[in-house]
Design a protein around this motif. Structure first.
Motif, PDB file in Angstrom:
ATOM      1  N   GLY A 299     -93.654-109.658  -8.258  1.00 11.84           N
ATOM      2  CA  GLY A 299     -94.680-110.335  -9.041  1.00 11.84           C
ATOM      3  C   GLY A 299     -95.825-110.906  -8.237  1.00 11.84           C
ATOM      4  O   GLY A 299     -96.690-111.594  -8.788  1.00 11.84           O
ATOM      5  N   LYS A 300     -95.874-110.599  -6.930  1.00 11.84           N
ATOM      6  CA  LYS A 300     -96.910-111.180  -6.086  1.00 11.84           C
ATOM      7  C   LYS A 300     -98.185-110.349  -6.030  1.00 11.84           C
ATOM      8  O   LYS A 300     -99.236-110.846  -5.627  1.00 11.84           O
ATOM      9  N   ARG A 301     -98.119-109.089  -6.417  1.00 13.78           N
ATOM     10  CA  ARG A 301     -99.282-108.213  -6.358  1.00 13.78           C
ATOM     11  C   ARG A 301     -99.418-107.418  -7.657  1.00 13.78           C
ATOM     12  O   ARG A 301     -98.450-107.221  -8.379  1.00 13.78           O
ATOM     13  N   VAL A 302    -100.646-106.943  -7.883  1.00 12.67           N
ATOM     14  CA  VAL A 302    -100.926-106.039  -8.995  1.00 12.67           C
ATOM     15  C   VAL A 302    -101.464-104.739  -8.419  1.00 12.67           C
ATOM     16  O   VAL A 302    -102.417-104.755  -7.618  1.00 12.67           O
ATOM     17  N   THR A 303    -100.850-103.654  -8.788  1.00 11.63           N
ATOM     18  CA  THR A 303    -101.270-102.316  -8.381  1.00 11.63           C
ATOM     19  C   THR A 303    -102.138-101.739  -9.484  1.00 11.63           C
ATOM     20  O   THR A 303    -101.906-102.001 -10.665  1.00 11.63           O
ATOM     21  N   PHE A 304    -103.126-100.904  -9.128  1.00  8.72           N
ATOM     22  CA  PHE A 304    -104.016-100.379 -10.159  1.00  8.72           C
ATOM     23  C   PHE A 304    -104.765 -99.158  -9.642  1.00  8.72           C
ATOM     24  O   PHE A 304    -104.841 -98.899  -8.438  1.00  8.72           O
ATOM     25  N   LEU A 305    -105.312 -98.397 -10.571  1.00 11.79           N
ATOM     26  CA  LEU A 305    -106.199 -97.265 -10.282  1.00 11.79           C
ATOM     27  C   LEU A 305    -107.617 -97.801 -10.166  1.00 11.79           C
ATOM     28  O   LEU A 305    -108.029 -98.645 -10.963  1.00 11.79           O
ATOM     29  N   SER A 306    -108.375 -97.285  -9.175  1.00  9.87           N
ATOM     30  CA  SER A 306    -109.759 -97.725  -9.009  1.00  9.87           C
ATOM     31  C   SER A 306    -110.612 -96.608  -8.422  1.00  9.87           C
ATOM     32  O   SER A 306    -110.112 -95.758  -7.682  1.00  9.87           O
ATOM     33  N   ASN A 307    -111.903 -96.642  -8.754  1.00 13.51           N
ATOM     34  CA  ASN A 307    -112.860 -95.698  -8.157  1.00 13.51           C
ATOM     35  C   ASN A 307    -113.796 -96.415  -7.175  1.00 13.51           C
ATOM     36  O   ASN A 307    -114.891 -95.927  -6.902  1.00 13.51           O
ATOM     37  N   LYS A 308    -113.354 -97.546  -6.647  1.00 13.09           N
ATOM     38  CA  LYS A 308    -114.241 -98.360  -5.806  1.00 13.09           C
ATOM     39  C   LYS A 308    -114.712 -97.630  -4.560  1.00 13.09           C
ATOM     40  O   LYS A 308    -115.747 -97.957  -3.987  1.00 13.09           O
ATOM     41  N   GLU A 309    -113.967 -96.611  -4.115  1.00  9.98           N
ATOM     42  CA  GLU A 309    -114.396 -95.822  -2.967  1.00  9.98           C
ATOM     43  C   GLU A 309    -114.612 -94.358  -3.344  1.00  9.98           C
ATOM     44  O   GLU A 309    -114.536 -93.475  -2.498  1.00  9.98           O
ATOM     45  N   GLY A 310    -114.896 -94.101  -4.629  1.00 11.60           N
ATOM     46  CA  GLY A 310    -115.191 -92.743  -5.080  1.00 11.60           C
ATOM     47  C   GLY A 310    -114.065 -92.155  -5.893  1.00 11.60           C
ATOM     48  O   GLY A 310    -114.074 -92.217  -7.125  1.00 11.60           O
TER      49      GLY A 310
END
Length: 519
Positions: A299-310
């Protein structure tokens, strides 16, 4: 959808009654008529096929396999062009069936992410379609392409769902508004500025829109319903308890391991919600697409999909917002986080590969190495680790429709089919003794034993309801959450919906008045 069954209906304009087309049960997304109006092509979500059938009735005929249809158009000859959710570019197939041919190719160097919503132009020698850059349809382009040469011409910047208007216009949707622009179909050129021409039109996701035009000059459209979704707790007996009174267009919803917080996708960003304080906090800020949140086991982190680097790869970040996002996977294709192993050493994710479709991969955190677990010609998705970490449940369409399976991790060992009448979106009871899954509008449960050997009981229905589910049903992960005690389910419930279809006769005359030709 009626009585939990989605199928096509036909209604004459002079009749108050809509008649269901027998044999189209499971139809999903944008049906298209043949030029003579005697046939209709549609996507069968259960069979994962593009099909056609006679409007007067009769058995449906298979044209090709498909992962999902995001637009189809039928030319004056025997060609159907369609957008397959499992393949890059648009495809063309004979209206008699056969092997599809790819006719458009993504220019990934320019950031193209999809080609959708094709529409033939008169004569069938050219067609319109949408080039998407990311998920926002207002950032897309409407283009035209010739069949013989492949020559492509950009017509509109910022728009979706194009339709040719025989009166000499191109109609499309921008920001929920129906727009039109004078258009020379022979030269594939717009000849003036676009303007709003009608009431607001309901958009249906992925850049789709609910309107159509007849060659005689009629417009039919669905106005925005204002439909939003509410989060509700549903007990095993089907009783509901409202969690959030304010309706939203929720994306992926994930409950923290302690059951006290939510990670929620909203408008392409991730927000955290504290259930005890009734407080929202924005979690992501970098990149214009941040989706599919998933809590780490502690519960310490949240994983996610991102396009922050393309590329749309996987990141994680401390749940208190400190430290910034850290990239976990790299690859040319979209990676969707699905499940952590209980010890946090492994991350199961789905890679959307145009060649092999949805594949299940495992990220090993010790050395950040990515390895395929299931990579076949079929779709495998929604992987979820068992509470003891020794099994993976997932959905696959290898049988011709999606079913739920379980097999040991890392293997080897036998594979077990959990569902028998279609299923997807599996989730384990935290006690490890049950597997849940969705079958159309039903929540199913199967008792399982994993030690010393695997065994399972008879699947049973816990409850039914019109809750949001994965499209067709190919969700990369479950669209619901199981409470820590395994007794309740956090469901995304639609509140309201389309209640009417508007028909405007002689609409072309109104269009000419609002957007005169030759100005």
């Amino acid at each position: 959808m009626r009585n939990g069954t989605r199928q096509l209906y036909v209604r004459a304009l002079d009749s108050p009654e809509a008649t269901p087309l027998a044999g189209t049960e499971g139809a999903y997304c944008t049906p298209t008529f043949s030029p003579d109006g005697h046939w209709v092509a549609f996507f069968d979500a259960g069979a994962r096929e593009l099909r056609k059938m006679a409007v007067r009735g009769g058995p449906p005929q298979t044209l090709s396999r498909a992962g999902g249809i995001l637009g189809a158009t039928w030319a004056g000859g025997d060609a159907i062009i369609y957008s397959d959710a499992d393949a890059p570019g648009l495809r063309k197939v004979s209206s008699e069936g056969g092997t599809p041919v790819v006719i458009t190719h993504l220019d990934t160097g320019k950031g193209e992410t999809a080609h959708r919503w094709p529409a033939f132009l008169p004569g069938g020698k050219a067609f319109l379609f949408v080039v998407q850059y990311g998920d926002n349809p207002d950032h897309a382009e409407v283009v035209a392409q010739r069949i013989d040469t492949g020559q492509r011409q950009v017509l509109v910047h910022g728009g979706t769902f194009p339709q040719y208007v025989p009166a000499g216009y191109l109609a499309f949707v921008r920001g929920g508004k129906l727009m039109a622009v004078p258009f020379d179909a022979g030269r594939l050129q717009v000849t003036d500025q676009a303007a709003e021409v009608s009431e607001d039109v309901q958009e249906s996701g992925f850049g789709g829109a609910q309107f159509a035009l007849s060659s005689e000059g009629s417009l039919v459209y669905v106005p925005p319903s204002g439909a939003r979704r509410r989060l509700v707790w549903v007990g095993r007996d089907g009783n509901e308890q409202l969690l959030l009174a304010r309706p939203q267009n929720y994306g992926t919803i994930r409950l923290s391991p302690d059951g006290r917080r939510l990670a929620v996708g909203l408008d392409n960003q991730i927000w955290l919600y504290d259930l005890s304080r009734d407080a929202w906090t924005r979690f992501t800020f970098e990149g214009d697409i941040n989706e599919a949140p998933l809590w780490s086991p502690d519960g310490k982190r949240v994983t996610f999909l991102s396009n922050k680097e393309g590329r749309r790869n996987i990141y994680w970040q401390l749940a208190d917002g400190s430290g910034g996002p850290e990239r976990l996977t790299t690859g040319d294709y979209e990676h969707v986080p699905a499940s952590w192993s209980p010890d946090g050493r492994l991350l199961a994710f789905v890679e959307e590969n145009p060649s092999t479709h949805d594949d299940i991969w495992i990220l090993r955190m010790s050395d950040r190495k990515q390895q395929p677990f299931l990579r076949t010609q079929f779709n495998e998705n929604a992987p979820v680790f068992s509470p003891d970490g020794n099994w993976l449940a997932y959905a696959s369409d290898e049988s011709g429709r999606f079913e739920v399976y379980a097999q040991p991790y890392p293997g080897p060992g036998a594979k077990y089919q959990i569902s028998s009448e279609g299923g997807g979106e599996p989730a384990w009871n935290p006690n490890g003794r049950e597997l849940f899954y969705r079958s159309e509008n039903r929540m199913m449960a199967t008792e399982v034993t994993t030690r010393p050997s695997f065994s399972m009981g008879q699947a049973r229905v816990l409850f039914e309801g019109q809750y949001v589910t994965g499209a067709a049903p190919q969700a990369e992960s479950a669209t619901y959450c199981v409470s820590p005690d395994g007794q309740r389910f956090l469901m995304d419930k639609q509140s309201g919906g389309a209640t009417q279809i508007n028909v405007v006769l002689n609409w072309f005359e109104e269009l000419k008045r609002r957007v005169p030709l030759g100005t």
